[in-house]
Write a protein that holds these residues in place. Structure first.
Motif, PDB file in Angstrom:
ATOM      1  N   PHE A 713       1.104  -1.056   0.185  1.00 50.90           N
ATOM      2  CA  PHE A 713       0.028  -0.117   0.287  1.00 50.90           C
ATOM      3  C   PHE A 713       0.707   1.299   0.232  1.00 50.90           C
ATOM      4  O   PHE A 713       0.188   2.664  -0.020  1.00 50.90           O
ATOM      5  N   GLY A 714       1.703   0.814   0.049  1.00 51.49           N
ATOM      6  CA  GLY A 714       2.974   2.203  -0.066  1.00 51.49           C
ATOM      7  C   GLY A 714       2.841   3.190   0.579  1.00 51.49           C
ATOM      8  O   GLY A 714       3.627   4.374   1.134  1.00 51.49           O
ATOM      9  N   TRP A 715       2.248   2.746   2.464  1.00 53.76           N
ATOM     10  CA  TRP A 715       3.147   3.261   3.578  1.00 53.76           C
ATOM     11  C   TRP A 715       4.549   3.687   3.432  1.00 53.76           C
ATOM     12  O   TRP A 715       5.121   2.539   3.658  1.00 53.76           O
ATOM     13  N   PRO A 716       4.495   4.350   4.544  1.00 51.63           N
ATOM     14  CA  PRO A 716       5.979   5.194   5.488  1.00 51.63           C
ATOM     15  C   PRO A 716       6.688   3.638   5.780  1.00 51.63           C
ATOM     16  O   PRO A 716       6.057   2.766   6.520  1.00 51.63           O
ATOM     17  N   GLN A 717       8.268   3.558   5.454  1.00 49.98           N
ATOM     18  CA  GLN A 717       8.882   1.968   6.242  1.00 49.98           C
ATOM     19  C   GLN A 717       8.938   2.532   7.713  1.00 49.98           C
ATOM     20  O   GLN A 717       9.341   1.937   8.629  1.00 49.98           O
ATOM     21  N   ARG A 718       9.135   3.967   8.033  1.00 55.05           N
ATOM     22  CA  ARG A 718       9.653   3.948   9.638  1.00 55.05           C
ATOM     23  C   ARG A 718       7.962   3.311   9.961  1.00 55.05           C
ATOM     24  O   ARG A 718       8.209   2.705  11.423  1.00 55.05           O
ATOM     25  N   LEU A 719       6.671   3.034   9.684  1.00 55.54           N
ATOM     26  CA  LEU A 719       5.991   2.229  10.735  1.00 55.54           C
ATOM     27  C   LEU A 719       6.257   1.127  10.612  1.00 55.54           C
ATOM     28  O   LEU A 719       5.554   0.542  12.615  1.00 55.54           O
ATOM     29  N   LEU A 720       6.911   0.386  10.584  1.00 52.80           N
ATOM     30  CA  LEU A 720       7.848  -1.025  10.606  1.00 52.80           C
ATOM     31  C   LEU A 720       8.714  -0.861  11.529  1.00 52.80           C
ATOM     32  O   LEU A 720       8.699  -1.960  12.831  1.00 52.80           O
ATOM     33  N   SER A 721       9.305  -0.387  11.612  1.00 55.43           N
ATOM     34  CA  SER A 721      10.120   0.360  12.724  1.00 55.43           C
ATOM     35  C   SER A 721       9.133   0.822  14.064  1.00 55.43           C
ATOM     36  O   SER A 721      10.045   0.710  15.043  1.00 55.43           O
ATOM     37  N   HIS A 722       8.918   1.370  14.097  1.00 54.28           N
ATOM     38  CA  HIS A 722       8.080   1.699  14.913  1.00 54.28           C
ATOM     39  C   HIS A 722       7.135   0.988  15.937  1.00 54.28           C
ATOM     40  O   HIS A 722       6.874   0.519  16.849  1.00 54.28           O
ATOM     41  N   LEU A 723       6.291  -0.321  14.168  1.00 55.91           N
ATOM     42  CA  LEU A 723       6.057  -1.444  14.885  1.00 55.91           C
ATOM     43  C   LEU A 723       6.310  -1.963  16.018  1.00 55.91           C
ATOM     44  O   LEU A 723       5.774  -2.577  16.854  1.00 55.91           O
ATOM     45  N   GLY A 724       7.420  -2.103  15.506  1.00 57.13           N
ATOM     46  CA  GLY A 724       8.939  -3.176  16.819  1.00 57.13           C
ATOM     47  C   GLY A 724       8.391  -3.141  17.957  1.00 57.13           C
ATOM     48  O   GLY A 724       8.528  -3.464  19.287  1.00 57.13           O
ATOM     49  N   LEU A 725       8.629  -1.208  18.563  1.00 53.88           N
ATOM     50  CA  LEU A 725       8.141  -0.461  19.699  1.00 53.88           C
ATOM     51  C   LEU A 725       7.141  -0.961  20.604  1.00 53.88           C
ATOM     52  O   LEU A 725       6.542  -1.239  21.798  1.00 53.88           O
ATOM     53  N   LEU A 726       6.177  -1.375  19.494  1.00 54.16           N
ATOM     54  CA  LEU A 726       4.777  -1.845  19.644  1.00 54.16           C
ATOM     55  C   LEU A 726       4.235  -3.552  20.695  1.00 54.16           C
ATOM     56  O   LEU A 726       4.134  -3.591  21.150  1.00 54.16           O
TER      57      LEU A 726
END
Length: 820
Positions: A713-726
């Motif tokens: 879906f072309g979302w920003p890659q930073r979402l994945l790095s932040h996902l690790g914090l969740l």
């Protein structure tokens, strides 16, 4: 910052409306204008922590981005915020009749209910937004006060329904009884009885007009609503009330249709207003004043519509020498039942019907020129009255041509065009659209009608739907026939200020006006989807075909702005579905062609309390069997983010889950833990505005392969790095806060026991700490602090204890009093 204000001398209706408005505008701050008196002051103190009212002098006007005004539309009643008119958008919720000089609102709703609380509560009810019990109690107090305990003449059935709804959500009757002392007013009821006794109905130009009078000594509350009551009781198109009060004669007028009461009262009396609501002071006895009104009616009746006002201006034709077989293919592709036939010079030589061409091909005559199968057209001048055009329609095989002086087609009038003029029973709906539009939008439409009286402009889509539902939208979609979108956008910005842009390739323009209204303009067009989910091919067309390409019938209505008179156009039964609160697709392959339409439907269903038509549910089932391809990805991404920006994204997501669409369209499989986190996230409203990304973080946790989903879906890659914090909480809250508010909110929703930890200020090394370790005050303290800050930025230290350890090492390396 968005602010919510009432009027000066706040009453319970204004206060209750402000409290409810916060549910529609999460994160906006409540602001008190002036002082408070009596029981309102006591109640605001009681709810002080919950309301968090700001004083007007605590607000920096330069930081205000939008003003939401409740229970008034008058700029002189909103204190210092009057200075922001024309600088920031205003949203108005009010139940008082509109008047000249009202705020140029870009959104909100103004409805003739007994209280403004009802106006906002009706929107909340439709959207499924439930107030907290304390807020329901405050709102009920405002409703009770402004309707006199549901006894004032302006009280409507909707006020009673809203009262019941507030009780269902915990409104406390005992508290309201203590706060509000109602004073039922029998005077207004006696006035209504007198008006009914003296009422008579006259007919002019096909309109029924009520004339009545009454006399009374002293003040009479809520006079204007009596006019609406009489219109409803006697089923008339307009009413004039001449009232003798305290030695002076007042005239109150209301109109539903072609009678301009504002111009009549301003030109013939000492009064004014607009076409549908006006007020005047007059000399003489009431009956004599009514006689003058009756004698003055004719010039203020709008003339019967002309053919030019209702014809389709973009006329498709077929060349006279084209073969019957080729012409038939063209007509089938475009869905026409007949077309004008033109010679090499473009002059009309006849009209050909599809059924005649089908018969010719069946008889083996398909290679013959289409000229040989044409019939003589029925023509009329463009200034012919509509009644004559209707008669001619029966004589012209279902179509009437309008030709220019050289015989070229200037317009065409067909049975379909009859929808352009509303039948008598739709006149009230036409009026309801106009009344449902915000003041700012109506100013835009009136300016366009004045500037382009011979053009063809239509308000379409969601703005028409919302106006019929009583909700004013600041966004305007216009469809144009025979006009250039860029030229119209330029005119609007010259008139109202702001900026505009033009997309020449698509024949569209966008104007962001200084009043806060945003206008999208496009030439009428139609679409063809080469394959399911693919981007459509677009070509110029007519209004009816433009409406036919839309998603649901309730979004396929248009409101004609020009040429006058205004009219509601409903070719697909949108009004019926609107009343039934049903979402019905326009054709059987709607969701297959564009899967994002179903997400749009879910948003409408969640926000407006609509339900899917059985045909829509059948299409959803088909869509689940064949998930959309890559071509639909960008539209699905956009629709999801719009859904997550809704007042209640959780409702949209629940509906999507019920229909199996979260997984079918996006690959989300939320479990009970994720749903609980989503509920906690939504509970932050209305006190806090929750960014859409906060919901997206939690949804990504419900995906078997978040990385693939982000890539798809072309979302920003930073979402994945932040996902690790969740998934694995960090040791320090700064890591979450540095990721942005959306990440911090998502974390607090996922780990509620650590919510305070997320927002708690983190202690950092200070100069005082170094002095307590033995350093002498001086430049060396600052230099060590800067070195620690640099190490923190590089990620070499985390938390106060590690910073303290590094400071001790630096002191040992450089000494405690100075650095080399």
């Amino acid at each position: 910052m968005d602010v919510i204000v009432g009027h000066e001398n706040l009453d319970f209706d204004a206060l209750g409306s402000m409290v409810l408005a916060r549910y529609l505008h999460p994160g906006a701050r409540l602001v008190r204008l002036g002082g408070l008196e009596g029981r309102v002051r006591e109640v605001t103190r009681l709810f002080a922590d919950h309301l968090a009212l700001l004083d007007e002098d605590e607000v920096d006007l330069d930081e205000v981005g939008r003003v939401i005004v409740c229970d008034t539309a008058r700029p002189e009643r909103i204190g210092p915020f009057k200075a922001l008119v024309g600088k920031v958008p205003f949203v108005v919720y009010d139940h008082h009749p509109r008047a000249p000089g009202d705020l140029p609102a870009s959104g909100g709703a103004v409805r003739p209910f007994g209280a403004t609380v009802t106006v906002i509560a009706e929107i909340m009810r439709a959207r499924g937004i439930a107030p907290h019990p304390g807020d329901a109690t405050l709102a009920y107090a405002g409703l009770w006060e402004d309707t006199g305990g549901f006894t004032y003449p302006g009280t409507t059935a909707t006020d009673l329904e809203v009262g019941a709804w507030l009780l269902e959500h915990g409104a406390g009757l005992t508290a309201v009884r203590d706060w509000v002392r109602s004073h039922p007013d029998p005077v207004a009821r006696a006035m209504l009885a007198a008006l009914m006794e003296h009422l008579r109905v006259v007919e002019r130009g096909g309109l029924r007009i009520a004339l009545t009078w009454a006399e009374h000594e002293g003040y009479v509350p809520a006079l204007a609503p009596l006019a609406h009551t009489l219109i409803d009781l006697y089923e008339v198109d307009a009413v004039f009330m001449a009232l003798r009060l305290d030695g002076q004669t007042l005239v109150i007028a209301r109109s539903k249709g072609r009678l301009d009461v504002g111009r009549l009262l301003s030109e013939r009396f000492d009064g004014g207003g607009h076409a549908r609501a006006a007020f005047a002071r007059a000399e003489g006895a009431p009956r004599a004043v009514l006689q003058r009104v009756e004698e003055a009616l004719e010039p203020y009746l709008a003339p019967e519509p002309r053919l030019s006002e209702v014809m389709t201006r973009l006329v498709e034709t077929v060349p006279a020498e084209l073969s019957a077989e080729e012409a038939l293919v063209r007509m089938r592709q475009r869905g026409f039942g007949g077309l004008p036939v033109t010679d090499e010079e473009g002059r009309v030589v006849g009209v050909v019907r599809r059924r005649d061409l089908e018969r010719a091909v069946r008889y083996g005559m398909g290679s013959g020129a289409v000229r040989g199968f044409a019939t003589v057209p029925r023509t009329l001048p463009e200034d012919a009255p509509l009644s004559e055009a209707r008669r001619a329609l029966k004589e012209g095989a279902g179509r009437v041509l309008v030709l220019d002086e050289e015989g070229r087609a200037k317009g065409i009038f067909t049975r379909t065009d009859l929808y352009r003029m509303p039948p008598a029973e739709q006149a009230a709906w036409t009026e309801r659209v106009r009344e449902g539009l915000s003041e700012g939008v109506r100013e835009v439409l009136d300016a366009l009608a004045e500037a382009y009286p011979r053009g063809a402009l239509y308000l379409v889509g969601g703005a028409v739907r919302d106006a019929l539902l009583g909700e004013a939208s600041p966004d305007v979609d216009l469809v144009l026939e025979g006009l250039d979108p860029g030229e119209v956008a330029q005119f609007l910005t010259r008139r109202f200020g702001g900026s505009y842009g033009v997309h020449f390739a698509f024949g569209t323009a966008h104007a962001r006006l200084g009043t806060g209204v945003e206008v999208d303009l496009a030439t009428a067009r139609e679409e063809e989807y080469p394959s399911p989910g693919a981007l459509p091919r677009v070509r110029p067309s007519t209004l009816n075909r433009d409406l036919a390409r839309r998603d649901f019938t309730v979004n396929a209505m248009a409101y004609r702005i020009a040429p006058r008179p205004e009219a509601l156009i409903d070719p697909f039964g949108g009004l019926h579905d609107l009343e039934a609160r049903t979402l019905r697709p326009l054709h059987p392959l709607s969701f297959i062609e564009d899967p994002s339409r179903v997400l749009r439907g879910l948003r409408l269903a969640a926000r407006l309390g609509f339900r899917f038509h059985p045909e829509a549910e059948r299409q959803i089932e088909e869509l689940r069997k064949r998930p959309p391809g890559a071509a639909a990805t960008s539209r699905l991404r956009r629709e999801l983010m719009l859904a997550l920006a809704e007042p209640s994204p959780l409702r949209v997501l629940r509906l999507a889950e019920r229909y199996g669409l979260l997984e079918a369209l996006y690959g989300f499989r939320p479990d009970a833990e994720v749903w609980a986190a989503l509920e906690r996230l939504e509970a932050q409203k209305p006190e806090r505005s929750v960014p859409p990304e906060a919901y997206l973080y939690l949804l990504l946790l419900a995906s078997p392969d978040p990385e693939a989903l982000v890539r798809r879906f072309g979302w920003p890659q930073r979402l994945l790095s932040h996902l690790g914090l969740l998934q694995k909480p960090p040791d320090r809250p700064e890591a979450l806060r540095e990721g942005g508010e959306a990440l911090a909110l998502a974390f607090a929703a996922r780990f509620p026991d650590r919510a305070e930890w997320v927002w708690k200020p983190t202690r950092r090394l200070r100069g005082r700490d170094l002095i307590e370790l033995g350093m002498e005050p001086g430049p060396a303290v600052g230099r060590i602090l800067r070195e620690v800050e640099a190490a923190r930025a590089r990620g070499e230290v985390s938390g106060y204890e590690e910073e303290l350890t590094l400071a001790r090492k630096l002191m040992e390396d450089y000494g405690t009093s100075r650095l080399p």
